[in-house]
Write a protein that holds these residues in place. Sequence first.
Motif, PDB file in Angstrom:
ATOM      1  N   ASP A 141       0.833  -1.203   0.000  1.00 35.97           N
ATOM      2  CA  ASP A 141       0.000   0.000   0.000  1.00 35.97           C
ATOM      3  C   ASP A 141       0.866   1.250   0.000  1.00 35.97           C
ATOM      4  O   ASP A 141       2.074   1.198   0.244  1.00 35.97           O
ATOM      5  CB  ASP A 141      -1.010  -0.002   1.158  1.00 35.97           C
TER       6      ASP A 141
ATOM      7  N   PRO B 280     -14.134   0.996  -5.563  1.00 41.35           N
ATOM      8  CA  PRO B 280     -12.710   1.352  -5.535  1.00 41.35           C
ATOM      9  C   PRO B 280     -11.989   0.729  -6.729  1.00 41.35           C
ATOM     10  O   PRO B 280     -12.297  -0.394  -7.130  1.00 41.35           O
ATOM     11  CB  PRO B 280     -12.225   0.752  -4.212  1.00 41.35           C
TER      12      PRO B 280
ATOM     13  N   SER C 195      -8.582  -3.513  -6.900  1.00 47.28           N
ATOM     14  CA  SER C 195      -9.531  -3.997  -5.900  1.00 47.28           C
ATOM     15  C   SER C 195     -10.307  -5.194  -6.451  1.00 47.28           C
ATOM     16  O   SER C 195     -10.393  -5.404  -7.668  1.00 47.28           O
ATOM     17  CB  SER C 195     -10.512  -2.893  -5.518  1.00 47.28           C
ATOM     18  N   ARG C 196     -10.902  -5.967  -5.561  1.00 48.42           N
ATOM     19  CA  ARG C 196     -11.727  -7.095  -5.992  1.00 48.42           C
ATOM     20  C   ARG C 196     -12.926  -6.613  -6.803  1.00 48.42           C
ATOM     21  O   ARG C 196     -13.335  -7.259  -7.782  1.00 48.42           O
ATOM     22  CB  ARG C 196     -12.197  -7.892  -4.772  1.00 48.42           C
ATOM     23  N   GLU C 197     -13.491  -5.479  -6.385  1.00 47.31           N
ATOM     24  CA  GLU C 197     -14.655  -4.948  -7.102  1.00 47.31           C
ATOM     25  C   GLU C 197     -14.284  -4.570  -8.541  1.00 47.31           C
ATOM     26  O   GLU C 197     -15.022  -4.872  -9.487  1.00 47.31           O
ATOM     27  CB  GLU C 197     -15.198  -3.714  -6.369  1.00 47.31           C
ATOM     28  N   TRP C 198     -13.133  -3.924  -8.694  1.00 44.59           N
ATOM     29  CA  TRP C 198     -12.696  -3.527 -10.036  1.00 44.59           C
ATOM     30  C   TRP C 198     -12.448  -4.758 -10.897  1.00 44.59           C
ATOM     31  O   TRP C 198     -12.851  -4.808 -12.072  1.00 44.59           O
ATOM     32  CB  TRP C 198     -11.439  -2.672  -9.932  1.00 44.59           C
TER      33      TRP C 198
ATOM     34  N   GLU D 128      -6.931  -1.540  -4.233  1.00 40.39           N
ATOM     35  CA  GLU D 128      -7.113  -2.032  -2.870  1.00 40.39           C
ATOM     36  C   GLU D 128      -7.010  -0.878  -1.870  1.00 40.39           C
ATOM     37  O   GLU D 128      -6.063  -0.083  -1.920  1.00 40.39           O
ATOM     38  CB  GLU D 128      -6.040  -3.074  -2.517  1.00 40.39           C
ATOM     39  N   ASN D 129      -7.972  -0.816  -0.954  1.00 41.25           N
ATOM     40  CA  ASN D 129      -7.989   0.186   0.114  1.00 41.25           C
ATOM     41  C   ASN D 129      -8.039   1.614  -0.411  1.00 41.25           C
ATOM     42  O   ASN D 129      -7.698   2.557   0.303  1.00 41.25           O
ATOM     43  CB  ASN D 129      -6.771   0.029   1.032  1.00 41.25           C
TER      44      ASN D 129
END
Length: 277
Positions: A65, A216, A126-129, A219-220
Motif C-alpha cells: 500500500d 474502488p 480492488s476485488r470490485e474492479w 485495494e484500500n
Amino acid sequence: MSFDNENIHDAAAILASGTALAGAQKSPISDGVPFVVVPDGYKVEHIFEREANPARAIGVVKLRDAASFVTYFNRQKRAESLIYASLDPAKILGVIDDHRAAEAEFENEDGANWRAYRVEFAVPASREWKTWTAKDRQALDQLTFAELVEDNLPDIVTPDGSTMLSIALNFEASKEGNFVSASRLQDGSTTFVWKEDINATGNKIAMPSQITLKIPVFENGSAYPIEARIKYRVKDGTLKIWYELVRPHKVLELAFREIWSQIEDQTGLKILLGSPE
C-alpha cells in the motif's frame, strides 16, 4: 642446478607474494567487496560474509500500500533518490541509489550510481474492479446476469438496491421461460416479455438502459462512480444481456493520480512518469 643466497632470497620473495595474494583483499573499487584469488586458474572469489555489514545496500523491497511505500522510502531516501510511476501496469518505483546530479566542476564525474536498491509498490486492483471489468462486454444469460447483480448489489448506486434486486429476482424466475419480445420505452429503459409456455400470459421485466457503479479501483482506495450501459439481444426465445463500462481507463487514471499525489505530498519528491532501465 645450484642455488646461491640470492636465488634463495628471490624464491622466498616470490612465495611471500603468492601468500599475500591468497589472503583476503579489500576491493579498490567503490563497492568495497573483499575477495581472494584461489588456485585452479586463479579466479577471483568474493567473500561477502567476511564483513559485519554489506558493502552497499541492494535489493527490491515490495510493499502492498501507499502508506507502507512512503514510510520505507522516507526512511531510506538520499539526495539522489527518485520515484517513478507507470500506469500499465500500475506501479510506483522508488530508486534509493539513483544516479546523482552530474558535477560539472569535476572532470569525468557524470553522477553514475548503482541503481540497485529499490522499493516497489505494484498497485493492486480492488476485488470490485476486477469483478466488474472481468465481465465487461460479455454476453450473459439472464440467470448469470442476475447472480452478478445479486452478488455485487452494494456496488450499484443507480438504480437503488431494491430496484436492482427486484430485477435480479425476476430474471431468476424467467430461467425456464421464453423471451418473446423486448421494447424500449421513452425513458430509455427496456421491457422484456417472457412466457413459461405459448399459452401463458406474458410476464414483464423492466431494465434500465444504464446503471451506475461506485467502486474502488485499487485495494484500500477511494470509490469512484463509473457508468455501465446495458445491452441485450433476444433471439429464438433466448435473452443475452451484458453491460459496457463507459471509459473505464479514465476512472483508472483518476484513481492512480490520487495515489500519485499522496506519495508526492508525503515524500516531498516529484514523481517521474516512466521507469528506469
